[in-house]
Design a protein around this motif. Structure first.
Motif, PDB file in Angstrom:
ATOM      1  N   ALA A 117      -2.378  -1.052 -25.864  1.00 50.45           N
ATOM      2  CA  ALA A 117      -1.297  -2.010 -26.170  1.00 50.45           C
ATOM      3  C   ALA A 117      -0.275  -2.069 -25.033  1.00 50.45           C
ATOM      4  O   ALA A 117       0.196  -3.152 -24.667  1.00 50.45           O
ATOM      5  CB  ALA A 117      -0.611  -1.628 -27.477  1.00 50.45           C
ATOM      6  N   LEU A 118       0.046  -0.915 -24.459  1.00 48.68           N
ATOM      7  CA  LEU A 118       1.062  -0.920 -23.398  1.00 48.68           C
ATOM      8  C   LEU A 118       0.589  -1.709 -22.183  1.00 48.68           C
ATOM      9  O   LEU A 118       1.355  -2.479 -21.591  1.00 48.68           O
ATOM     10  CB  LEU A 118       1.428   0.516 -23.009  1.00 48.68           C
ATOM     11  CG  LEU A 118       2.504   0.653 -21.933  1.00 48.68           C
ATOM     12  CD1 LEU A 118       3.777  -0.104 -22.321  1.00 48.68           C
ATOM     13  CD2 LEU A 118       2.825   2.126 -21.672  1.00 48.68           C
ATOM     14  N   GLU A 119      -0.671  -1.575 -21.861  1.00 46.38           N
ATOM     15  CA  GLU A 119      -1.218  -2.327 -20.713  1.00 46.38           C
ATOM     16  C   GLU A 119      -1.071  -3.837 -20.931  1.00 46.38           C
ATOM     17  O   GLU A 119      -0.670  -4.569 -20.025  1.00 46.38           O
ATOM     18  CB  GLU A 119      -2.693  -1.957 -20.536  1.00 46.38           C
ATOM     19  CG  GLU A 119      -3.351  -2.605 -19.330  1.00 46.38           C
ATOM     20  CD  GLU A 119      -4.853  -2.285 -19.269  1.00 46.38           C
ATOM     21  OE1 GLU A 119      -5.547  -2.561 -20.271  1.00 46.38           O
ATOM     22  OE2 GLU A 119      -5.305  -1.753 -18.231  1.00 46.38           O
ATOM     23  N   GLN A 120      -1.366  -4.290 -22.158  1.00 42.06           N
ATOM     24  CA  GLN A 120      -1.250  -5.727 -22.444  1.00 42.06           C
ATOM     25  C   GLN A 120       0.208  -6.179 -22.418  1.00 42.06           C
ATOM     26  O   GLN A 120       0.546  -7.227 -21.880  1.00 42.06           O
ATOM     27  CB  GLN A 120      -1.878  -6.049 -23.804  1.00 42.06           C
ATOM     28  CG  GLN A 120      -1.829  -7.543 -24.175  1.00 42.06           C
ATOM     29  CD  GLN A 120      -2.624  -8.432 -23.231  1.00 42.06           C
ATOM     30  OE1 GLN A 120      -3.785  -8.145 -22.924  1.00 42.06           O
ATOM     31  NE2 GLN A 120      -2.007  -9.504 -22.733  1.00 42.06           N
ATOM     32  N   HIS A 121       1.102  -5.348 -22.986  1.00 43.60           N
ATOM     33  CA  HIS A 121       2.534  -5.680 -22.938  1.00 43.60           C
ATOM     34  C   HIS A 121       2.997  -5.835 -21.481  1.00 43.60           C
ATOM     35  O   HIS A 121       3.739  -6.762 -21.150  1.00 43.60           O
ATOM     36  CB  HIS A 121       3.361  -4.574 -23.602  1.00 43.60           C
ATOM     37  CG  HIS A 121       3.525  -4.701 -25.087  1.00 43.60           C
ATOM     38  ND1 HIS A 121       4.078  -5.798 -25.706  1.00 43.60           N
ATOM     39  CD2 HIS A 121       3.198  -3.843 -26.083  1.00 43.60           C
ATOM     40  CE1 HIS A 121       4.097  -5.605 -27.008  1.00 43.60           C
ATOM     41  NE2 HIS A 121       3.573  -4.438 -27.267  1.00 43.60           N
ATOM     42  N   ILE A 122       2.515  -4.925 -20.633  1.00 44.17           N
ATOM     43  CA  ILE A 122       2.936  -4.979 -19.229  1.00 44.17           C
ATOM     44  C   ILE A 122       2.424  -6.262 -18.572  1.00 44.17           C
ATOM     45  O   ILE A 122       3.163  -6.942 -17.841  1.00 44.17           O
ATOM     46  CB  ILE A 122       2.463  -3.713 -18.471  1.00 44.17           C
ATOM     47  CG1 ILE A 122       3.249  -2.491 -18.970  1.00 44.17           C
ATOM     48  CG2 ILE A 122       2.615  -3.884 -16.958  1.00 44.17           C
ATOM     49  CD1 ILE A 122       2.765  -1.150 -18.441  1.00 44.17           C
ATOM     50  N   LYS A 123       1.186  -6.640 -18.879  1.00 43.43           N
ATOM     51  CA  LYS A 123       0.666  -7.914 -18.351  1.00 43.43           C
ATOM     52  C   LYS A 123       1.556  -9.073 -18.834  1.00 43.43           C
ATOM     53  O   LYS A 123       1.952  -9.945 -18.066  1.00 43.43           O
ATOM     54  CB  LYS A 123      -0.763  -8.161 -18.840  1.00 43.43           C
ATOM     55  CG  LYS A 123      -1.821  -7.360 -18.114  1.00 43.43           C
ATOM     56  CD  LYS A 123      -3.191  -7.662 -18.671  1.00 43.43           C
ATOM     57  CE  LYS A 123      -4.267  -6.761 -18.050  1.00 43.43           C
ATOM     58  NZ  LYS A 123      -5.516  -6.812 -18.850  1.00 43.43           N
ATOM     59  N   ASN A 124       1.896  -9.046 -20.132  1.00 41.35           N
ATOM     60  CA  ASN A 124       2.723 -10.131 -20.696  1.00 41.35           C
ATOM     61  C   ASN A 124       4.083 -10.204 -20.007  1.00 41.35           C
ATOM     62  O   ASN A 124       4.542 -11.268 -19.613  1.00 41.35           O
ATOM     63  CB  ASN A 124       2.961  -9.904 -22.200  1.00 41.35           C
ATOM     64  CG  ASN A 124       1.706 -10.007 -23.045  1.00 41.35           C
ATOM     65  OD1 ASN A 124       0.653 -10.431 -22.570  1.00 41.35           O
ATOM     66  ND2 ASN A 124       1.814  -9.605 -24.306  1.00 41.35           N
ATOM     67  N   ILE A 125       4.702  -9.021 -19.839  1.00 42.00           N
ATOM     68  CA  ILE A 125       6.105  -8.996 -19.379  1.00 42.00           C
ATOM     69  C   ILE A 125       6.191  -9.270 -17.879  1.00 42.00           C
ATOM     70  O   ILE A 125       7.206  -9.755 -17.383  1.00 42.00           O
ATOM     71  CB  ILE A 125       6.775  -7.654 -19.755  1.00 42.00           C
ATOM     72  CG1 ILE A 125       8.290  -7.831 -19.930  1.00 42.00           C
ATOM     73  CG2 ILE A 125       6.476  -6.547 -18.760  1.00 42.00           C
ATOM     74  CD1 ILE A 125       8.706  -8.159 -21.316  1.00 42.00           C
ATOM     75  N   LEU A 126       5.110  -8.987 -17.142  1.00 44.68           N
ATOM     76  CA  LEU A 126       5.136  -9.200 -15.684  1.00 44.68           C
ATOM     77  C   LEU A 126       4.697 -10.608 -15.294  1.00 44.68           C
ATOM     78  O   LEU A 126       4.857 -11.002 -14.135  1.00 44.68           O
ATOM     79  CB  LEU A 126       4.248  -8.167 -14.970  1.00 44.68           C
ATOM     80  CG  LEU A 126       4.740  -6.715 -15.005  1.00 44.68           C
ATOM     81  CD1 LEU A 126       3.797  -5.820 -14.191  1.00 44.68           C
ATOM     82  CD2 LEU A 126       6.166  -6.593 -14.479  1.00 44.68           C
ATOM     83  N   SER A 127       4.168 -11.364 -16.258  1.00 48.06           N
ATOM     84  CA  SER A 127       3.771 -12.744 -15.912  1.00 48.06           C
ATOM     85  C   SER A 127       4.760 -13.717 -16.549  1.00 48.06           C
ATOM     86  O   SER A 127       5.379 -13.416 -17.571  1.00 48.06           O
ATOM     87  CB  SER A 127       2.342 -13.019 -16.395  1.00 48.06           C
ATOM     88  OG  SER A 127       2.259 -12.882 -17.796  1.00 48.06           O
ATOM     89  N   PRO A 128       4.914 -14.892 -15.952  1.00 46.18           N
ATOM     90  CA  PRO A 128       5.944 -15.834 -16.425  1.00 46.18           C
ATOM     91  C   PRO A 128       5.664 -16.363 -17.834  1.00 46.18           C
ATOM     92  O   PRO A 128       4.554 -16.237 -18.352  1.00 46.18           O
ATOM     93  CB  PRO A 128       5.875 -16.968 -15.393  1.00 46.18           C
ATOM     94  CG  PRO A 128       5.162 -16.393 -14.214  1.00 46.18           C
ATOM     95  CD  PRO A 128       4.205 -15.378 -14.764  1.00 46.18           C
ATOM     96  N   SER A 129       6.716 -16.938 -18.422  1.00 47.34           N
ATOM     97  CA  SER A 129       6.615 -17.619 -19.721  1.00 47.34           C
ATOM     98  C   SER A 129       6.784 -19.123 -19.506  1.00 47.34           C
ATOM     99  O   SER A 129       7.297 -19.549 -18.475  1.00 47.34           O
ATOM    100  CB  SER A 129       7.734 -17.116 -20.648  1.00 47.34           C
ATOM    101  OG  SER A 129       7.541 -15.759 -20.968  1.00 47.34           O
ATOM    102  N   THR A 130       6.399 -19.891 -20.513  1.00 47.53           N
ATOM    103  CA  THR A 130       6.454 -21.368 -20.385  1.00 47.53           C
ATOM    104  C   THR A 130       7.158 -21.973 -21.602  1.00 47.53           C
ATOM    105  O   THR A 130       6.524 -22.661 -22.411  1.00 47.53           O
ATOM    106  CB  THR A 130       5.020 -21.930 -20.285  1.00 47.53           C
ATOM    107  OG1 THR A 130       4.266 -21.457 -21.443  1.00 47.53           O
ATOM    108  CG2 THR A 130       4.317 -21.461 -19.026  1.00 47.53           C
ATOM    109  N   PRO A 131       8.479 -21.743 -21.738  1.00 46.43           N
ATOM    110  CA  PRO A 131       9.190 -22.201 -22.950  1.00 46.43           C
ATOM    111  C   PRO A 131       9.504 -23.703 -22.980  1.00 46.43           C
ATOM    112  O   PRO A 131       9.870 -24.215 -24.040  1.00 46.43           O
ATOM    113  CB  PRO A 131      10.497 -21.394 -22.920  1.00 46.43           C
ATOM    114  CG  PRO A 131      10.714 -21.073 -21.477  1.00 46.43           C
ATOM    115  CD  PRO A 131       9.357 -20.945 -20.861  1.00 46.43           C
ATOM    116  N   PHE A 132       9.373 -24.386 -21.818  1.00 47.28           N
ATOM    117  CA  PHE A 132       9.876 -25.764 -21.785  1.00 47.28           C
ATOM    118  C   PHE A 132       8.814 -26.816 -22.085  1.00 47.28           C
ATOM    119  O   PHE A 132       9.126 -27.980 -22.299  1.00 47.28           O
ATOM    120  CB  PHE A 132      10.504 -26.047 -20.408  1.00 47.28           C
ATOM    121  CG  PHE A 132      11.603 -25.088 -20.049  1.00 47.28           C
ATOM    122  CD1 PHE A 132      11.576 -24.365 -18.864  1.00 47.28           C
ATOM    123  CD2 PHE A 132      12.669 -24.873 -20.928  1.00 47.28           C
ATOM    124  CE1 PHE A 132      12.578 -23.462 -18.543  1.00 47.28           C
ATOM    125  CE2 PHE A 132      13.678 -23.966 -20.608  1.00 47.28           C
ATOM    126  CZ  PHE A 132      13.627 -23.262 -19.415  1.00 47.28           C
TER     127      PHE A 132
END
Ligand SMILES: O=c1ccn([C@@H]2O[C@H](COP(=O)(O)OP(=O)(O)O[C@H]3OC[C@H](O)[C@H](O)[C@H]3O)[C@@H](O)[C@H]2O)c(=O)[nH]1
Ligand SMILES: [Mn+2]
Length: 356
Positions: A117-132
């Motif tokens: 789980a931590l590895e996936q969280h790190i991938k999520n948090i280190l890559s950009p988000s697309t809220p717009f």
């Protein structure tokens, strides 16, 4: 000879665990979490000693420590509620936090492979988000995905990700009424997706399996005043999530939800939960419209400034619902004061680098 990989963000991430139990659950997480520093927030009776498996690097804080470190400001940290975990966010010195409950275990994906789980969280948090602008193929930054046709190229860089919200197999994070009518329901559905929560949309943030960038959004991650002496419980993470999302939308930061899953093993007592949640279930019919309508000024450019503005609006607009919101508004201010006391701006952040 292959050099062993240094675990990602090993020295930049703390793991915060709120607990009233012994922490043998860490044995199952050892392969994934052992390299990281733990911050254990021991709730309840500070004279109890909790068992922590050998070989983990940790700091442990009980209520006496919280009172000693914060003095009168300790009043903003909940007692006898998992909301106490936010003290761990405050004392951490790292850029990232992963927080997990002690009844959450390593889950398996549909192929039977253990989920780090931590590895996936790190991938999520280190890559950009697309809220717009919503990408219909979900997270475009995951391997094997991308932006779909019609997605504006000007928006493809995305924004920094502040929060990665993971989910749960087995016992889902249901509220008490739902738990009562569906006592045997288990979540067996593994959805292989990570989504950015669009700007302007709130969400029910669960603190069970959560990672965030402390430097981007830490001061807003106050898990609201719950537990001993408070009229409400089990809304600590919800409160934090609503404040965080309003501030992330204002500052142009992203919030992701979906993978990773953990295996949530223990259903807490629905009758106890109903008592804790009761007032929140009807208060939230006013709280949600409040957050949906909340606006922050252009002068609010730091998380602390945003949070203080929000705290004033809480007092003004929610204080009429119940005096609890006056107390909560004051606790929000105390939290920021305590946060800034424990996390003074680095010299470089001071105007013309002046020493504090
Ligand atoms: O007084 C307390 C009670 C519990 N804890 C620690 O908090 C974690 C969650 O406790 P538990 O798993 O027993 O409750 P759940 O109902 O499953 O928790 C969910 O709902 C409440 C919160 O929002 C929580 O984040 C959700 O997961 C666990 O580590 C306990 O040891 C505590 O510190 N103080
Ligand atoms: Mn639990």
């Amino acid at each position: 000879m292959a050099v062993p990989m240094t675990p990602l963000l090993k020295d930049e991430l703390d793991i915060v665990i709120p607990t009233i139990r012994n922490l043998e659950f860490l044995e199952m997480w050892r392969p994934y979490l052992q390299p990281y520093h733990l911050i254990i927030v021991q709730d309840g009776d500070p004279t109890r000693s909790i068992k922590i498996p050998e070989g983990f690097d940790y700091e442990l804080y009980n209520r006496n420590d919280i009172n000693r470190i914060l003095g009168p400001k300790a009043s903003c940290i909940s007692f006898k509620d998992s909301a106490c975990r936010c003290f761990g966010y405050m004392v951490s010195k790292k850029k990232y936090i992963f927080t997990i409950d002690d009844d959450c275990f390593v889950a398996k994906d549909p192929s039977g492979k253990e989920i780090n789980a931590l590895e996936q969280h790190i991938k999520n948090i280190l890559s950009p988000s697309t809220p717009f602008f919503f990408n219909t193929l979900y997270d475009p930054f995951r391997d094997g995905a991308d932006f779909v046709r019609g997605y504006p190229f000007s928006l493809r860089p995305g924004v920094p990700t502040a929060v990665s919200h993971g989910l749960w197999l087995n016992i889902p994070d249901y509220d008490a009424p739902t738990q009562l009518v569906k006592p045997l329901e288990r979540n067996t559905r593994y959805v292989d997706a990570v989504l950015t929560i669009p700007k302007g949309t709130l969400f029910p943030m669960c603190g069970m399996n959560l990672t965030f960038n402390r430097e981007l959004i830490g001061p807003a991650m106050y898990f609201g005043l719950m537990g001993d002496g408070q009229p409400i419980g089990r809304y600590d993470d919800m409160w934090a999530g609503w404040c965080v999302k309003v501030i992330c939308d204002h500052l142009g930061l992203g919030v992701k939800t979906g993978l990773p899953y953990i295996w949530h093993s223990k259903a807490s007592n629905p009758f106890v939960n109903l008592k804790k949640e009761y007032k929140g279930i009807f208060w939230q019919e006013d709280i949600i419209p409040f957050f949906q309508a909340a606006t922050l000024s252009n002068e609010a450019t730091t998380v602390q400034q945003c949070y203080i503005e929000l705290s004033k609006q809480v007092k003004e607009k929610l204080g009429k619902i119940d005096p609890y919101f006056d107390t909560l508004s004051d606790a929000m201010v105390t939290w920021i004061e305590a946060w800034d006391e424990l996390n003074p701006p680095k010299k470089a952040e001071l105007p013309n680098g002046a020493a504090k």
